[in-house]
Every structure is written in structure tokens, then in C-alpha cells.
Design a protein around this motif. Sequence first.
Motif, short mmCIF file in Angstrom:
data_model
loop_
_atom_site.label_atom_id
_atom_site.label_comp_id
_atom_site.label_asym_id
_atom_site.label_seq_id
_atom_site.Cartn_x
_atom_site.Cartn_y
_atom_site.Cartn_z
N ILE A 65 0.83 -1.21 0.00
CA ILE A 65 0.00 0.00 0.00
C ILE A 65 0.87 1.26 0.00
O ILE A 65 0.57 2.24 -0.69
CB ILE A 65 -0.96 -0.01 1.21
N VAL A 66 1.95 1.23 0.78
CA VAL A 66 2.86 2.39 0.83
C VAL A 66 3.49 2.62 -0.55
O VAL A 66 3.57 3.76 -1.03
CB VAL A 66 3.95 2.18 1.91
N ILE A 67 3.94 1.53 -1.19
CA ILE A 67 4.53 1.66 -2.53
C ILE A 67 3.49 2.17 -3.53
O ILE A 67 3.78 3.04 -4.37
CB ILE A 67 5.11 0.31 -2.99
N TRP A 68 2.28 1.64 -3.43
CA TRP A 68 1.18 2.07 -4.30
C TRP A 68 0.89 3.56 -4.10
O TRP A 68 0.74 4.32 -5.05
CB TRP A 68 -0.03 1.20 -4.01
N GLY A 72 3.71 5.62 -5.51
CA GLY A 72 3.75 5.58 -6.96
C GLY A 72 2.66 6.39 -7.62
O GLY A 72 2.81 6.83 -8.77
N THR A 73 1.54 6.60 -6.93
CA THR A 73 0.41 7.34 -7.52
C THR A 73 0.27 8.75 -6.95
O THR A 73 -0.73 9.41 -7.19
CB THR A 73 -0.91 6.57 -7.28
N THR A 82 -1.38 11.04 -12.87
CA THR A 82 -2.61 11.60 -13.44
C THR A 82 -3.37 10.59 -14.29
O THR A 82 -4.40 10.93 -14.87
CB THR A 82 -2.26 12.82 -14.32
N SER A 83 -2.88 9.35 -14.34
CA SER A 83 -3.55 8.32 -15.14
C SER A 83 -4.90 7.97 -14.54
O SER A 83 -5.00 7.68 -13.34
CB SER A 83 -2.68 7.06 -15.23
N LYS A 125 -5.93 6.05 -6.87
CA LYS A 125 -5.12 6.21 -5.67
C LYS A 125 -5.78 5.46 -4.51
O LYS A 125 -6.99 5.24 -4.52
CB LYS A 125 -4.98 7.69 -5.36
N PRO A 126 -5.00 5.07 -3.50
CA PRO A 126 -5.55 4.25 -2.40
C PRO A 126 -6.77 4.88 -1.73
O PRO A 126 -7.77 4.19 -1.49
CB PRO A 126 -4.37 4.13 -1.44
#
Length: 258
Positions: free
Chosen positions: A19-22, A25-26, A30-31, A36-37
Motif C-alpha cells: 500500500i505504501v509503494i502504491w 507511486g500514484t 494523473t492516469s 489512488k488508495p
Amino acid sequence: MKKPLIALAYALGLPIVVIVIWWAGTLNATSPFVPKPVQLVQTFFATWFGERFVTDVLPSLSNFAVGTLIAIVAGCLIGTVIGLSRDLRAFTEPIFEFFRAVPPPVLIPVFGLLIGVDDRMKVAVIIAGAIWPVLLNTVEGVRAADAVQTDTCRSYGISGIARVRFQILPSAAPYILAGVRQALPIGIILMVISEMFYSSAGLGFSIIQFQRRFAIPEMWSGILLLGLIGFAVSMIFTLVERRLLRWYFGLKDLENAS
């Protein structure tokens, strides 16, 4: 107290890291295709904790429960009967290998024609895929019954149903539950796939509809829900397995201690 905390740390450690990496990364992404989490969590509760829970989630879980339960019971019964007879094993092995090699999703159109496009078809698809791990593991478990125990039962005149109940099934239980563990995720997968065909409700149907309408956060929330269902089913099964095989895990602990 320390052991439960260590077990909890192991269980939550990797998800927290992911979750932290996600999130990192987001952070500036803007994709629109990768939510986002925080956005995903908000969409998750807004999408599934309402009317859709009753119309889609509960019917899917019901089909999964019924299909998997029938597959487990039928697999245990058929596997026990076949495992007790060497001739029956030799007779049924070719046909079992044939049907096991057939991917259950390709049977969906066939079941749709023969059974109809309703919940019975979805349950039949789940049974067709989930039965094989249970059935084949049961056969192997019955075949692996301890020879000394078998001779002891014969000496004391224990036979028939009594032998199956008190010797064969307890001896085969680790094999059977290993098959059940494999059958559960298969049941979830087939639950979703069966709802992608000839269906107007269910988790699989909803996820496909979200994808077609480019409702990307809602689509990801459905995938998240499936993952949580799989995790919950695995945890419940682990508790049941630990309770049913207390003697087996006790022996394992003694062996490890020695």
C-alpha cells in the motif's frame, strides 16, 4: 502475547508495504486507469455497501457456497468409494483424467444450453471445477491408509462403515482438507467467470459492466472485494482446518520439537 503480535506483523507486513509503494507511486500520477488508495477505499464503500451488496454480492456468495459445498461433499463421497477399490480406481482413472483436463469455463455455453441461464448453471460450473481437487486428494488419502491400522481393524473385526468412519476418513483427512484448500479459490474464480456469461447480476457481471463503461475506480473496487472475499474464505478455512486436524498438527509439533 508476543506470538500473536508476531503473527499479526507477518500477516500485515507485506500488505502495508504494498500500500505504501502504491501510494508513493500514484502520489503525482494523473492516469485515470490506476486509482489512488484513498480514492479506491472511498469508491469501495460507496459502491458495495448499499443496494449492490444485496443484488450482486449476496447472490454471488450464495452460488459460491452452494457450488463449493456440493463439490466438497460429492468429491469426498466419490473419492472414498473409488479409493477403497483398486479395480474401480483403474476403471475410472482414464475418464477422470479426461474430464479434469477440460477447463470448466468452456463448459459454460454447454451448461447454459442444457440447464438454462440461471443460478443453477453458475452452481454447476463451480461444481465442475471445484470437485476435482477434493475427489483426487480423497482417493489418494484413502489409498494411503496405514497398513498397520488396516491389519488391526481386520484383527478386531472392524469393517464396512465403521472402518471407513474410524480409520479411513481420519487417516485421509489431511489429504481431503488439502484438496478443499485448492477447491476454494477455484470456486471463487469460477463464480466470477460464470457471472460474466448469460448474467444480469453478480460480482463478475458488475466488474465487466464497470469496465465497459470505463468506470475504472468501481472496477478496481470489485477486484478489491474479490481479494478480500478470498482472504476471508482462506482465514475461515484455516481455523476450521486447525480444529479438525488438531491431532495432526499436534504430531507435527512434537516431531519439530524432537
